[in-house]
Write an enzyme that holds these catalytic residues in place. Structure first.
Site, PDB file in Angstrom:
ATOM      1  N   THR A 171      -1.539  -6.768 -36.092  1.00 23.52           N
ATOM      2  CA  THR A 171      -1.303  -7.565 -37.292  1.00 23.52           C
ATOM      3  C   THR A 171      -0.897  -6.649 -38.444  1.00 23.52           C
ATOM      4  O   THR A 171      -1.350  -5.510 -38.509  1.00 23.52           O
ATOM      5  CB  THR A 171      -2.628  -8.273 -37.623  1.00 23.52           C
ATOM      6  OG1 THR A 171      -2.876  -9.250 -36.617  1.00 23.52           O
ATOM      7  CG2 THR A 171      -2.629  -8.930 -38.978  1.00 23.52           C
ATOM      8  N   GLY A 201      -6.262 -17.872 -36.413  1.00 29.23           N
ATOM      9  CA  GLY A 201      -7.292 -16.922 -36.836  1.00 29.23           C
ATOM     10  C   GLY A 201      -7.466 -16.879 -38.332  1.00 29.23           C
ATOM     11  O   GLY A 201      -7.232 -17.867 -39.048  1.00 29.23           O
ATOM     12  N   THR A 222      -7.458  -7.367 -40.718  1.00 31.78           N
ATOM     13  CA  THR A 222      -6.947  -7.371 -39.339  1.00 31.78           C
ATOM     14  C   THR A 222      -8.125  -7.221 -38.390  1.00 31.78           C
ATOM     15  O   THR A 222      -9.078  -6.499 -38.685  1.00 31.78           O
ATOM     16  CB  THR A 222      -5.936  -6.225 -39.109  1.00 31.78           C
ATOM     17  OG1 THR A 222      -5.699  -6.092 -37.695  1.00 31.78           O
ATOM     18  CG2 THR A 222      -6.424  -4.893 -39.633  1.00 31.78           C
ATOM     19  N   GLY A 225     -10.152 -12.369 -35.375  1.00 31.28           N
ATOM     20  CA  GLY A 225     -10.096 -13.276 -36.509  1.00 31.28           C
ATOM     21  C   GLY A 225     -11.193 -14.310 -36.605  1.00 31.28           C
ATOM     22  O   GLY A 225     -11.533 -14.746 -37.710  1.00 31.28           O
TER      23      GLY A 225
HETATM   24  N1  ASP Z   1      -6.791 -11.195 -37.250  1.00 33.93           N
HETATM   25  C1  ASP Z   1      -5.744 -11.612 -36.359  1.00 33.93           C
HETATM   26  C2  ASP Z   1      -6.133 -12.926 -35.755  1.00 33.93           C
HETATM   27  O1  ASP Z   1      -7.275 -13.061 -35.356  1.00 33.93           O
HETATM   28  C3  ASP Z   1      -5.458 -10.670 -35.253  1.00 33.93           C
HETATM   29  C4  ASP Z   1      -5.408  -9.197 -35.606  1.00 33.93           C
HETATM   30  O2  ASP Z   1      -5.573  -8.830 -36.763  1.00 33.93           O
HETATM   31  O3  ASP Z   1      -5.199  -8.376 -34.706  1.00 33.93           O
HETATM   32  O4  ASP Z   1      -5.288 -13.781 -35.613  1.00 33.93           O
END
Ligand code: ASP
Length: 312
Positions: A171, A201, A222, A225
């Site tokens: 992300t 997320g 990030t 989530g």
């Molecule tokens: N936070 C993001 C989600 O859960 C994924 C990530 O940051 O890798 O959609």
């Protein structure tokens, strides 16, 4: 694999931009050439955000340009490089927030936009928090993007439908303060690899993965989530800062709350005076920051150069 919370902080003055390219394990899997490519991508994104600020532009435009640059690279889990769902499709989430006005715009589970952050910016131009909408999902988000004339998605040859990447970062997000002292943030993601279609997320949710308020800070997160969502992560950072906590302590507190709910990841935070902090508890987090007299990218490791002043 995760460890203790790693904290890093410093002071950039005004204007300034801080970016991340995801927290995770990718550093273990990457070749030197891939890491060099990642470093270049981070430098390009920092440059895109910095050019806006240096020309006297708004923090909001800076974060959109920095994130759009990473979406276009295909090497991050967002935009052209977004990971596949369990059905082999791609669904993207993105959000932008303007700390000056409190305006927020986001899309989630969208398949249309080539640049989800630009789609989020277009949603921001609709009714705003008072009238709405501020968040469009799925087919409605796609229709909105098409009707608004936003470019359709170009899948990356590296990943996305049908091809699972062996080495990638995650992300992406950016926080910026412009020369007028206004804050903004943007976050963009393909979500978790193999997610159920329709899963959303923290990234496109105000106060979870994305938050900016001129009265406190700008935040982009990030990680896993679901835990960031139930922790109300970015609102918790904001609350800690308004209670007087140093930025790194606020990030540490909020990340501890995520960990207590079984999640891991990281975040960046920036204050109006250009103080910033980074925190993560994963093996790696791609990150970088730029101010008038400092430009740094750290593609992977926790402490290769040692932490800066963690009290900032
Ligand atoms: N936070 C993001 C989600 O859960 C994924 C990530 O940051 O890798 O959609």
């Amino acid at each position: 694999m995760t460890g203790d919370i790693f904290l890093e902080a410093g002071a950039l003055g005004m204007p300034a931009v801080v970016i991340h390219g995801g927290a995770g394990e990718f550093g273990r899997l990457s070749s030197p050439a891939q890491l060099a490519g990642l470093e270049q991508d981070l430098s390009d994104a920092l440059g895109a955000g910095w050019d806006v600020l240096d020309a006297g532009g708004r923090a909001l435009d800076s974060v959109v340009e920095a994130v759009a640059c990473m979406e276009a690279s295909g090497n991050f889990n967002c935009g052209r490089g977004a990971v596949a769902t369990s059905q082999g499709t791609v669904e993207t989430d993105a959000a932008v927030m303007d700390g000056m006005s409190g305006s927020f715009g986001a899309i989630c589970a969208a398949t249309w936009p080539d640049s989800p952050v630009r789609a989020a910016r277009a949603v921001m131009a609709l009714g705003g928090p008072a009238e709405g909408p501020i968040l469009l999902a799925g087919a409605g988000a796609d229709r909105f993007c098409e009707n608004t004339g936003l470019a359709p998605r170009v899948p990356s040859s590296l990943c996305g439908e049908g091809v699972v990447p062996v080495s990638r970062s995650g992300t992406v997000g950016a926080v910026a303060v412009d020369r007028d002292g206004h804050l903004a943030t943007a976050t963009s993601t393909g979500g978790r690899l193999g997610k159920l279609p329709g899963r959303v997320g923290d990234s496109p949710i105000a106060g979870a993965g994305t938050w900016a308020d001129d009265r406190s800070v700008a935040v982009s997160a990030t990680g896993e989530g679901e835990s960031f969502l139930v922790a109300g992560f970015a609102h918790r950072v904001d609350w800690c800062v308004t209670q007087g906590a140093p930025l790194s302590a606020a990030l540490g507190d909020a990340l501890a709350s995520v960990r207590s709910r079984g999640g891991h990841g990281g975040a960046i935070v920036l204050a109006r005076d250009g103080r910033f902090a980074v925190a993560f508890d994963t093996f790696a987090m791609a990150r970088g920051w730029r101010g008038r007299s400092c430009s740094t990218v750290r593609p992977v490791h926790r402490d290769e150069n040692g932490p800066a002043d963690a009290q900032t």
